[in-house]
Design an enzyme around this catalytic site. Structure first.
Site, PDB file in Angstrom:
ATOM      1  N   THR A   1       3.489  10.024  18.770  1.00  0.00           N
ATOM      2  CA  THR A   1       4.716   9.274  18.437  1.00  0.00           C
ATOM      3  C   THR A   1       4.882   8.039  19.321  1.00  0.00           C
ATOM      4  O   THR A   1       5.328   6.991  18.854  1.00  0.00           O
ATOM      5  CB  THR A   1       5.943  10.203  18.617  1.00  0.00           C
ATOM      6  OG1 THR A   1       5.836  11.261  17.678  1.00  0.00           O
ATOM      7  CG2 THR A   1       7.242   9.477  18.390  1.00  0.00           C
TER       8      THR A   1
ATOM      9  N   ASP B   1      -2.228  11.280  15.276  1.00  0.00           N
ATOM     10  CA  ASP B   1      -1.173  12.278  15.440  1.00  0.00           C
ATOM     11  C   ASP B   1      -1.869  13.459  16.111  1.00  0.00           C
ATOM     12  O   ASP B   1      -2.986  13.837  15.727  1.00  0.00           O
ATOM     13  CB  ASP B   1      -0.646  12.688  14.066  1.00  0.00           C
ATOM     14  CG  ASP B   1       0.546  13.615  14.170  1.00  0.00           C
ATOM     15  OD1 ASP B   1       1.642  13.205  13.763  1.00  0.00           O
ATOM     16  OD2 ASP B   1       0.388  14.763  14.647  1.00  0.00           O
ATOM     17  N   SER B   2      -1.233  14.050  17.096  1.00  0.00           N
ATOM     18  CA  SER B   2      -1.969  15.054  17.882  1.00  0.00           C
ATOM     19  C   SER B   2      -2.229  16.338  17.113  1.00  0.00           C
ATOM     20  O   SER B   2      -2.994  17.189  17.566  1.00  0.00           O
ATOM     21  CB  SER B   2      -1.273  15.342  19.207  1.00  0.00           C
ATOM     22  OG  SER B   2      -0.155  16.168  19.030  1.00  0.00           O
TER      23      SER B   2
ATOM     24  N   THR C   1       2.979  14.862  21.300  1.00  0.00           N
ATOM     25  CA  THR C   1       3.542  16.027  21.982  1.00  0.00           C
ATOM     26  C   THR C   1       3.155  17.351  21.321  1.00  0.00           C
ATOM     27  O   THR C   1       3.172  18.388  21.980  1.00  0.00           O
ATOM     28  CB  THR C   1       5.086  15.934  22.042  1.00  0.00           C
ATOM     29  OG1 THR C   1       5.600  15.881  20.717  1.00  0.00           O
ATOM     30  CG2 THR C   1       5.530  14.716  22.828  1.00  0.00           C
ATOM     31  N   ASP C   2       2.794  17.307  20.023  1.00  0.00           N
ATOM     32  CA  ASP C   2       2.573  18.575  19.312  1.00  0.00           C
ATOM     33  C   ASP C   2       1.484  19.436  19.947  1.00  0.00           C
ATOM     34  O   ASP C   2       1.631  20.647  20.052  1.00  0.00           O
ATOM     35  CB  ASP C   2       2.224  18.305  17.834  1.00  0.00           C
ATOM     36  CG  ASP C   2       3.431  17.830  17.043  1.00  0.00           C
ATOM     37  OD1 ASP C   2       4.567  17.980  17.550  1.00  0.00           O
ATOM     38  OD2 ASP C   2       3.243  17.301  15.923  1.00  0.00           O
TER      39      ASP C   2
ATOM     40  N   LYS D   1       5.382  23.199  24.596  1.00  0.00           N
ATOM     41  CA  LYS D   1       6.375  22.340  23.932  1.00  0.00           C
ATOM     42  C   LYS D   1       7.510  23.233  23.482  1.00  0.00           C
ATOM     43  O   LYS D   1       7.282  24.222  22.787  1.00  0.00           O
ATOM     44  CB  LYS D   1       5.746  21.601  22.742  1.00  0.00           C
ATOM     45  CG  LYS D   1       6.753  20.680  22.039  1.00  0.00           C
ATOM     46  CD  LYS D   1       6.132  19.807  20.959  1.00  0.00           C
ATOM     47  CE  LYS D   1       7.234  19.025  20.236  1.00  0.00           C
ATOM     48  NZ  LYS D   1       6.718  18.060  19.256  1.00  0.00           N
TER      49      LYS D   1
ATOM     50  N   TYR E   1       3.654  50.474  29.355  1.00  0.00           N
ATOM     51  CA  TYR E   1       4.045  51.292  28.197  1.00  0.00           C
ATOM     52  C   TYR E   1       2.787  51.834  27.524  1.00  0.00           C
ATOM     53  O   TYR E   1       1.675  51.337  27.752  1.00  0.00           O
ATOM     54  CB  TYR E   1       4.833  50.448  27.188  1.00  0.00           C
ATOM     55  CG  TYR E   1       6.152  49.961  27.712  1.00  0.00           C
ATOM     56  CD1 TYR E   1       7.300  50.740  27.602  1.00  0.00           C
ATOM     57  CD2 TYR E   1       6.255  48.720  28.323  1.00  0.00           C
ATOM     58  CE1 TYR E   1       8.524  50.291  28.093  1.00  0.00           C
ATOM     59  CE2 TYR E   1       7.470  48.258  28.813  1.00  0.00           C
ATOM     60  CZ  TYR E   1       8.603  49.047  28.696  1.00  0.00           C
ATOM     61  OH  TYR E   1       9.802  48.595  29.183  1.00  0.00           O
TER      62      TYR E   1
HETATM   63  N1  ASP Z   1       3.417  14.525  15.614  1.00  0.00           N
HETATM   64  C1  ASP Z   1       3.473  13.834  16.874  1.00  0.00           C
HETATM   65  C2  ASP Z   1       2.169  14.082  17.610  1.00  0.00           C
HETATM   66  O1  ASP Z   1       2.012  15.114  18.193  1.00  0.00           O
HETATM   67  C3  ASP Z   1       4.635  14.269  17.684  1.00  0.00           C
HETATM   68  C4  ASP Z   1       4.839  13.530  18.979  1.00  0.00           C
HETATM   69  O2  ASP Z   1       4.016  12.811  19.476  1.00  0.00           O
HETATM   70  O3  ASP Z   1       5.943  13.692  19.554  1.00  0.00           O
HETATM   71  O4  ASP Z   1       1.295  13.259  17.562  1.00  0.00           O
END
Ligand code: ASP
Length: 330
Positions: A13, A55-56, A87-88, A158, A278
């Site tokens: 982004t 785009d990531s 960020t993805d 994230k 457990y």
């Molecule tokens: N879709 C974007 C990416 O990961 C989201 C971002 O960068 O915030 O490239």
């Protein structure tokens, strides 16, 4: 002396244009950087390299490896590196780089933004300035700089889609805060010579356990896999009651028979797996499940991919997964 920072742009982004009602798309980055953050050059001698513009969600393990190679090649010639990234999947790339680049001597800081650099109310400008600051003064490891915090990269997840504090490090304190004053912790002490892992084994699957999961489905996947990460409940529990018809024990037994390592992490973001606590966790531990401690899912997946490439034999791989190699587990 003025320091040099390599700025590797991969996309995200931060470098996009558009937005509601249109789709956000990658855009030319060098011009935007010069126009919107000219003061970066006051901080350091910034060498921009356009690595990719994606785009990531399109960033794959081959790109982690290429990025690691480029960093390994360029880091001896500069003081630090900043990697701009969507960020993805940023937490995956940060985790992968921390394992692919053992013995790191210089800071590698990943950053991105929730709004494009081209927008007036964007977080990109401050994140870039902070990332370069952290690259100049922060610890020599792979970190994530976002919303005035510096985190150990392989501890991040994230956590938010539409707020500026998009990242958290649920099981490890921040390595830095960038408020009016910027403070940094020393971080990891570099061990060994700077290295570069030769590759990753990508035939890995991440299985999230949920009530109603049909055990026959993951069993079908096993022949295609070299490693499995199971995101179990709480302390590492999975259903093991045979009468429900949904016990996952046969999956762990079949994986063991095929010598496929199964690394268990928790769906709960805070604290760590404790397989003996457990009956469900104890039963899978008896079938050879590996305790993932407080590894995040991105760290578990990328560490398993790197571990399988490094140590094809069982005991060495188990040791690699059970110990901290880049500060990724407590
Ligand atoms: N879709 C974007 C990416 O990961 C989201 C971002 O960068 O915030 O490239």
């Amino acid at each position: 002396m003025r320091k040099t920072v390599l700025l590797l742009h991969t996309g995200g982004t931060l470098g996009m244009v558009g937005g509601r009602p249109h789709t956000l798309k990658p855009a030319p980055f060098a011009e935007a950087l010069r126009a919107r953050v000219p003061e970066l050059t006051e901080l350091a001698n910034v060498q921009l390299e356009l690595f990719s513009n994606l785009d990531s969600s399109e960033v794959q393990p081959e790109a982690w490896l290429a990025l690691a190679r480029r960093l390994h090649q360029r880091l001896p010639e500069v003081d630090a590196a900043v990697v701009t990234h969507g960020t993805d999947t940023l937490a995956y790339t940060a985790s992968a780089l921390s394992f692919l680049l053992p013995g790191l001597r210089r800071p590698v800081v990943l950053t991105g933004s929730q709004r494009p650099l081209q927008e007036v109310r964007s977080d990109a400008r401050l994140n870039l300035i902070d990332a370069v600051t952290a690259a100049l003064r922060g610890p020599p490891e792979v970190t994530v700089c976002f919303d005035s915090h510096l985190y150990r990269g392989n501890r991040t997840v994230k956590v938010k889609v539409a707020e500026y504090d998009a990242f958290a490090s649920p099981n490890f304190p921040p390595l830095g805060t960038l408020g009016v004053h910027a403070h940094f912790l020393p971080g990891l002490r570099p061990r060994g010579r700077p290295g570069l892992l030769p590759g990753l084994e990508t035939r890995v699957f991440l299985l999230k356990v949920f009530p109603g999961l049909d055990p026959a489905l993951p069993l079908l996947l096993l022949p295609k896999l070299r490693g499995l990460v199971v995101e179990a409940y709480g302390a590492g529990n999975v259903p093991v009651e045979e009468r429900s018809g949904r016990s996952l024990l046969p999956l762990f037994r079949a994986a063991r028979a095929r010598r496929i390592p199964v690394l268990v992490v928790s769906q709960a973001p805070r604290n760590a797996v404790e397989l003996g606590l457990y009956q469900g966790g104890a039963a899978i531990a008896e079938e050879g499940a590996i305790d993932g401690g407080d590894l995040t899912a991105p760290a578990a997946v990328t560490k398993l991919m790197c571990g399988l490439a490094l140590h094809p034999d069982g005991p060495a791989l188990r040791r690699y997964l059970e110990t901290s190699v880049a500060g990724e587990r407590s």
